[in-house]
Design a protein around this motif. Structure first.
Motif, PDB file in Angstrom:
ATOM      1  N   MET A 109       0.836  -1.208   0.000  1.00  0.00           N
ATOM      2  CA  MET A 109       0.000   0.000   0.000  1.00  0.00           C
ATOM      3  C   MET A 109       0.870   1.256   0.000  1.00  0.00           C
ATOM      4  O   MET A 109       0.600   2.225  -0.715  1.00  0.00           O
ATOM      5  CB  MET A 109      -0.908  -0.016   1.244  1.00  0.00           C
ATOM      6  CG  MET A 109      -1.986   1.069   1.263  1.00  0.00           C
ATOM      7  SD  MET A 109      -2.922   1.048   2.810  1.00  0.00           S
ATOM      8  CE  MET A 109      -3.625  -0.594   2.751  1.00  0.00           C
ATOM      9  N   LEU A 110       1.924   1.238   0.788  1.00  0.00           N
ATOM     10  CA  LEU A 110       2.816   2.397   0.853  1.00  0.00           C
ATOM     11  C   LEU A 110       3.591   2.591  -0.439  1.00  0.00           C
ATOM     12  O   LEU A 110       3.819   3.721  -0.885  1.00  0.00           O
ATOM     13  CB  LEU A 110       3.792   2.225   2.027  1.00  0.00           C
ATOM     14  CG  LEU A 110       3.180   2.291   3.439  1.00  0.00           C
ATOM     15  CD1 LEU A 110       4.197   1.873   4.475  1.00  0.00           C
ATOM     16  CD2 LEU A 110       2.665   3.701   3.728  1.00  0.00           C
ATOM     17  N   GLU A 145       1.274   4.082  -3.014  1.00  0.00           N
ATOM     18  CA  GLU A 145       0.524   5.270  -2.576  1.00  0.00           C
ATOM     19  C   GLU A 145       0.677   6.438  -3.541  1.00  0.00           C
ATOM     20  O   GLU A 145       1.766   6.773  -3.985  1.00  0.00           O
ATOM     21  CB  GLU A 145       1.000   5.692  -1.180  1.00  0.00           C
ATOM     22  CG  GLU A 145       0.251   6.915  -0.665  1.00  0.00           C
ATOM     23  CD  GLU A 145       0.769   7.380   0.682  1.00  0.00           C
ATOM     24  OE1 GLU A 145       0.154   8.293   1.271  1.00  0.00           O
ATOM     25  OE2 GLU A 145       1.799   6.852   1.144  1.00  0.00           O
ATOM     26  N   THR A 146      -0.455   7.078  -3.802  1.00  0.00           N
ATOM     27  CA  THR A 146      -0.464   8.294  -4.630  1.00  0.00           C
ATOM     28  C   THR A 146      -0.927   9.491  -3.819  1.00  0.00           C
ATOM     29  O   THR A 146      -0.946  10.598  -4.317  1.00  0.00           O
ATOM     30  CB  THR A 146      -1.425   8.116  -5.827  1.00  0.00           C
ATOM     31  OG1 THR A 146      -2.727   7.796  -5.314  1.00  0.00           O
ATOM     32  CG2 THR A 146      -0.940   7.024  -6.739  1.00  0.00           C
ATOM     33  N   TRP A 147      -1.327   9.206  -2.507  1.00  0.00           N
ATOM     34  CA  TRP A 147      -1.874  10.299  -1.688  1.00  0.00           C
ATOM     35  C   TRP A 147      -0.795  11.030  -0.915  1.00  0.00           C
ATOM     36  O   TRP A 147      -0.782  11.078   0.299  1.00  0.00           O
ATOM     37  CB  TRP A 147      -2.929   9.755  -0.715  1.00  0.00           C
ATOM     38  CG  TRP A 147      -4.071   9.109  -1.424  1.00  0.00           C
ATOM     39  CD1 TRP A 147      -4.804   9.606  -2.438  1.00  0.00           C
ATOM     40  CD2 TRP A 147      -4.569   7.796  -1.166  1.00  0.00           C
ATOM     41  NE1 TRP A 147      -5.749   8.714  -2.851  1.00  0.00           N
ATOM     42  CE2 TRP A 147      -5.649   7.574  -2.074  1.00  0.00           C
ATOM     43  CE3 TRP A 147      -4.240   6.768  -0.282  1.00  0.00           C
ATOM     44  CZ2 TRP A 147      -6.378   6.402  -2.107  1.00  0.00           C
ATOM     45  CZ3 TRP A 147      -4.974   5.621  -0.299  1.00  0.00           C
ATOM     46  CH2 TRP A 147      -6.023   5.431  -1.207  1.00  0.00           C
ATOM     47  N   THR A 148       0.148  11.562  -1.629  1.00  0.00           N
ATOM     48  CA  THR A 148       1.123  12.436  -0.981  1.00  0.00           C
ATOM     49  C   THR A 148       0.545  13.841  -1.026  1.00  0.00           C
ATOM     50  O   THR A 148      -0.590  14.050  -1.480  1.00  0.00           O
ATOM     51  CB  THR A 148       2.459  12.391  -1.737  1.00  0.00           C
ATOM     52  OG1 THR A 148       2.218  12.756  -3.097  1.00  0.00           O
ATOM     53  CG2 THR A 148       3.067  11.003  -1.687  1.00  0.00           C
ATOM     54  N   ASN A 169     -11.391   6.820   1.752  1.00  0.00           N
ATOM     55  CA  ASN A 169     -10.005   6.350   1.912  1.00  0.00           C
ATOM     56  C   ASN A 169      -9.633   6.181   3.392  1.00  0.00           C
ATOM     57  O   ASN A 169      -8.933   5.237   3.759  1.00  0.00           O
ATOM     58  CB  ASN A 169      -9.041   7.339   1.249  1.00  0.00           C
ATOM     59  CG  ASN A 169      -9.361   7.555  -0.226  1.00  0.00           C
ATOM     60  OD1 ASN A 169      -9.605   8.684  -0.675  1.00  0.00           O
ATOM     61  ND2 ASN A 169      -9.375   6.480  -1.006  1.00  0.00           N
ATOM     62  N   SER A 223       3.723  11.119   3.289  1.00  0.00           N
ATOM     63  CA  SER A 223       2.900   9.941   3.015  1.00  0.00           C
ATOM     64  C   SER A 223       1.659   9.957   3.912  1.00  0.00           C
ATOM     65  O   SER A 223       1.753   9.795   5.134  1.00  0.00           O
ATOM     66  CB  SER A 223       3.693   8.654   3.258  1.00  0.00           C
ATOM     67  OG  SER A 223       2.849   7.540   3.217  1.00  0.00           O
ATOM     68  N   VAL A 270      -0.852   7.781   4.057  1.00  0.00           N
ATOM     69  CA  VAL A 270      -1.099   6.463   4.650  1.00  0.00           C
ATOM     70  C   VAL A 270      -0.194   6.254   5.863  1.00  0.00           C
ATOM     71  O   VAL A 270      -0.632   5.841   6.953  1.00  0.00           O
ATOM     72  CB  VAL A 270      -0.879   5.344   3.615  1.00  0.00           C
ATOM     73  CG1 VAL A 270      -0.938   3.972   4.282  1.00  0.00           C
ATOM     74  CG2 VAL A 270      -1.911   5.435   2.499  1.00  0.00           C
TER      75      VAL A 270
END
Length: 914
Positions: free
Chosen positions: A12-13, A16-19, A30, A64, A66
């Motif tokens: 998942m890390l 990850e695109t949710w920066t 999410n 990050s 997440v």
């Protein structure tokens, strides 16, 4: 399973695109997905492993989402103090205008931890920005949880004030003021001070508390400026005593304050407006002249102003008087019929007399009829207490209260020369009622000394009373008791009063070089408080296991923890030990000190019965070191399964008790642990012979009679060897044995009556002799002394027959009294239950055959006080009585006394009527 989850999080890390750059597409959905991951972490007990993975990711990619979310939430749920990841996450959401996510995340955190300060504050900021009324509820929560939050307390106070809820407003203004002072924000503090002065100027105690805090933490001068504002109210309302006390405080801070000096002069003018010499004393004391020390001037003025016509005064020899006239510097004082009228100069009066208020207790005792005052004191205890306490400058202890009442108004119990109370005590019953009244308003302990009481004009709240009591009491364990009562009584502890109490114990944990009972007790107290008030942080940076490892002697530590009816430190101590890996071994070690079979029950319930069984065996094998544990086992645990399995025979139990009595007596004789050994002996004796000398409930006798005569001989001999054991117990065994075995042969050394360590007497004759001694001392000797005095007045003593006779009588009485007192000091009262008919002894009636004259004689053996030859009663100390002692039924004995021969055979022995 956890390995699969860990790999999933890594993937998942990685994906990850949710920066920070991709935050636009991040939604509540999410977060819900990440919450599922958290739930799995908890279920699989791998939260720390997942946090490590996330923290490693954050070391390379600090934005990050997440990693920040998982790491921060796990830190919060596991109680970690480092929640920096959540702060960073909130920062990202806020800077990217994701307010809805901030609200959602805050509520999510608060579901797990309703008192999370970070979430509460972030949510409050969100509600404030959106004008949401739910902000007020959050503000109240935050103010309650955070004892340093001042601004929100002020905002809440202003809101309640605008709504007309004055009581709630004052409550929050007080909190805000104290917190601004603690933060050294004098500007905000001054503004709130002014508001509170206008609302509650009569709450002097509160303002004095704030003044002391400002003087200590900010500036004495600034505290004096604030007190000027409060002073204005008391001056305007003509409450002169309070106004003067405030000005004295200001002058103590700056004795050269010309404004305060001018104002105190005006206050004295207001207070003593009717005094005939007011202006003279102001002038003569130089009260309004700056060249003289202000406190010397005040002291001089107050002494002189007290001496005016119709005022009361007290002289150590003459008592209470009233000033009847003042002419210049000469006072005329009437001290009553016995002492009369005296005149003295004002200068002499200042040093020799104590001014008294009209409501002083000494004035009442002088001016009110005795019968009326006695009735008033008995019927109106609150009035009496107020009067006496205020008579002592509103600071009085129970010793002085009693001194004012006993014996002048209330009678106290009288004790005779033996220390026994004679008659009833009016003081005792009055005092018991007074103590209950002193625990309630308007009475309060002096904050500087718990032994003294004051009277409050304003009723103190429960929290204020307990806070005062805490400050007054300087003893450590009593302070824990007060803290416990405070927490029990106050639903919402006042932050200032409560935090001071909490800090007192917390300070013991911040730094220490060695572990003592105060350190351990503080740890237990703070631990309990933090459990109850989760917003508080435990200052201890160590675990109980680390603390316990530093205790040199856990048994001794247990005994040093002092409990009251409101505290349970010993129980808390044991509960913490239960959390240690080797708790069962610790419980086993502590048992001989704790003496609670619940400890053994805990060990058995953990499947370690063999430890309990071995503990019993070890304690009996080492009874010298575990005497009280042996007593406890035999009295409380004999029927328990684990005790039975230890296979401690009945005989071993009894023998061990006998050995314990022997060991304790030896130590007592060497003055070692006398009090503790006396208690242990008493318990062991009770277990051996019963609480009363009842043959049916005598464990030792029951065991002996249920076995062979060999066992009886062995056990009796062992008991007989206890030289310090009271004769009554040995006699009870002898009588019980002879009842079943009339021909049982005791060894001569065992049955020979032991010589008493005093003069054996009967209860009846002891009372007669005591009465005689008292009559000689209190009636006959005083009467003779009076006769001697009368005879002296008749002249020549050499030819004065009355004087000579009286002196001889006095000498005879003194000799008689001296002998009586000596005998009374040695008197040992004979217990009829210890009488044995197996041999001639004190308390027996013996029938003898006179072998020389072939007839029978009957003698009763008692003491010299009871001796009466005409009635056949002889003393055991007389030559005849001494020769008859220890003869058994059928025994023949011949002896000579003063050349007179005797030859007797015992026909029968029976108990005498005494």
């Amino acid at each position: 399973m956890s390995e699969e989850l860990e790999n999933s999080v890594r993937e998942m890390l990685k994906a990850e695109t949710w920066t920070r750059a991709g935050i636009t597409n991040f939604t509540k959905n999410n977060i819900e997905e990440l919450e599922k991951v958290l739930d799995e972490c908890r279920n699989q007990n791998c939260e720390y492993a997942i946090k490590d993975i996330c923290d490693e990711q954050l070391a390379h990619t600090k934005d990050s989402i997440v990693a920040l979310y998982l790491s921060g939430m796990i830190a919060m749920r596991t109680g970690s103090v480092d929640t920096s990841s959540l702060y960073a996450l909130f920062d990202i959401f806020e800077k990217n205008h994701k307010e809805s996510l901030v609200e959602y995340l805050c509520n999510s955190i608060l579901e797990d931890d309703p008192q999370n300060k970070l979430a509460l504050r972030k949510l409050a900021d969100y509600y404030k920005a959106s004008n949401d009324d739910r902000i007020w509820e959050l503000y109240e929560k935050i103010v309650k949880l955070d004892f340093e939050e001042a601004e929100m307390a002020r905002i809440l106070a202003e809101r309640y004030d605008s709504q007309g809820n004055r009581e709630a407003a004052i409550n929050y203004y007080k909190k805000a003021l104290l917190r601004f002072v603690a933060a050294k924000n004098i500007g905000s503090a001054k503004a709130i001070w002014s508001i509170l002065v206008s609302y509650i100027p009569e709450e002097l105690d509160f303002f004095m508390l704030v003044q002391r805090k400002i003087a200590k933490t900010i500036s004495e001068d600034k505290s004096a400026i604030l007190m000027q504002e409060l002073y204005a109210y008391y001056k305007e309302t003509a409450k002169w005593d309070t106004a003067i006390s405030i000005l004295k405080l200001i002058l103590e801070i700056d004795s050269k304050d010309s404004w305060a000096r001018k104002e105190i002069t005006e206050c004295f003018r207001g207070k003593y407006a009717d005094h005939s010499h007011l202006e003279d004393y102001i002038k003569s004391s130089n009260l309004n002249q700056s060249f003289r020390n202000v406190f010397e001037a005040i002291n001089d003025f107050e002494k002189h102003i007290a001496f005016d016509a119709k005022n009361y005064v007290y002289h150590r020899t003459w008592g209470v008087g009233i000033i009847s006239k003042v002419e210049g510097d000469i006072l005329t004082i009437n001290f009553g019929k016995k002492t009369g009228v005296h005149t003295m100069s004002l200068k002499m009066a200042v040093s020799a007399l104590q001014p008294l208020a009209k409501d002083h207790i000494k004035v009442y005792k002088k001016t009110v009829k005795h019968e009326e005052l006695v009735k008033k004191v008995k019927s109106d205890i609150p009035w009496t207490l107020k009067t006496i306490i205020k008579s002592y400058n509103n600071n009085c202890d129970e010793k002085h209260i009693k001194a004012e009442l006993v014996p002048s108004i209330l009678k106290d119990a009288v004790k005779d020369k033996d220390g026994k109370t004679k008659g009833s005590s009016e003081w005792t019953s009055w005092h018991a009622k007074a103590q209950k009244i002193l625990a309630e308003a308007p009475f309060c302990v002096n904050p500087n000394d718990a032994n003294f009481y004051t009277v409050r004009d304003r009723e103190l709240s429960k929290s204020e009373r307990l806070a005062n009591e805490f400050k007054a009491n300087k003893e450590f364990f009593p302070r824990i008791d007060i803290m416990a009562r405070y927490l029990e009584a106050i639903e919402d502890p006042s932050d200032d009063q409560f935090s001071e109490m909490f800090s007192y114990f917390a300070n013991y944990l911040k730094a220490f070089t060695s572990v003592n009972e105060q350190t351990v007790a503080s740890y237990l107290v703070v631990q309990e408080i933090v459990k109850r008030i989760s917003a508080l942080e435990n200052p201890a940076k160590f675990t109980f296991a680390e603390l316990y490892s530093e205790i040199e002697n856990p048994r001794e530590m247990y005994t040093k923890l002092k409990d009251t009816k409101n505290t349970h430190l010993k129980k808390m101590f044991l509960a913490n030990i239960k959390m240690l890996p080797d708790w069962d071994s610790q419980y086993t070690f502590l048992f001989p000190t704790v003496l609670d079979k619940n400890l053994i029950a805990e060990i058995i319930s953990a499947g370690k019965k063999e430890k309990a069984v071995r503990l019993v065996q070890d304690i009996f094998n080492d009874y010298r070191s575990n005497r009280n544990a042996v007593n406890y086992f035999i009295s409380k645990c004999k029927t328990e399964e684990w005790f039975v399995e230890a296979k401690i025979s009945e005989e071993k139990q009894l023998v061990t008790l006998v050995n314990i009595i022997s060991v304790c007596n030896r130590e007592k004789n060497n003055h070692v642990n006398t009090v503790e050994n006396t208690k242990t002996i008493k318990e062991a004796t009770s277990l051996l012979f019963g609480n009363k000398l009842n043959e049916d409930k005598n464990p030792m006798l029951e065991y002996m009679l249920s076995n062979s005569t060999d066992v009886i001989t062995r056990m009796y001999t062992m008991v007989s060897d206890l030289s310090e054991l009271e004769l009554q117990y040995k006699a009870a065994l002898r009588n019980g044995i002879l009842k079943k075995y009339p021909n049982f042969k005791f060894q001569e050394a065992e049955i020979k009556q032991e010589a008493p360590k005093g003069l054996l007497v009967t209860t009846k004759m002891l009372d007669v002799k005591r009465s005689l001694a008292e009559d000689i001392e209190k009636v006959q000797l005083p009467k003779v002394a009076a006769e001697i005095g009368e005879a002296k007045e008749k002249g020549d003593l050499k030819e004065n027959a009355e004087y000579i006779a009286a002196k001889e009588a006095q000498h005879r009485l003194n000799v008689q009294l001296s002998k009586l007192k000596e005998e009374l000091s040695r008197a040992v009262v004979f217990d009829p239950t210890t009488a044995t008919t197996s041999l001639v002894s004190f308390g027996t009636k013996v029938t003898l055959h006179n072998n020389l004259e072939n007839n029978e004689v009957v003698y009763t053996i008692l003491g010299p006080w009871e001796s009466n030859v005409d009635e056949g009663i002889i003393s055991y100390l007389s030559p005849l009585g001494n020769n008859l002692l220890d003869m058994k039924n059928g025994e023949q004995r011949a002896f000579t006394i003063n050349d007179h021969k005797y030859d007797y055979t015992v026909k029968s022995i029976e108990a005498a009527e005494v």
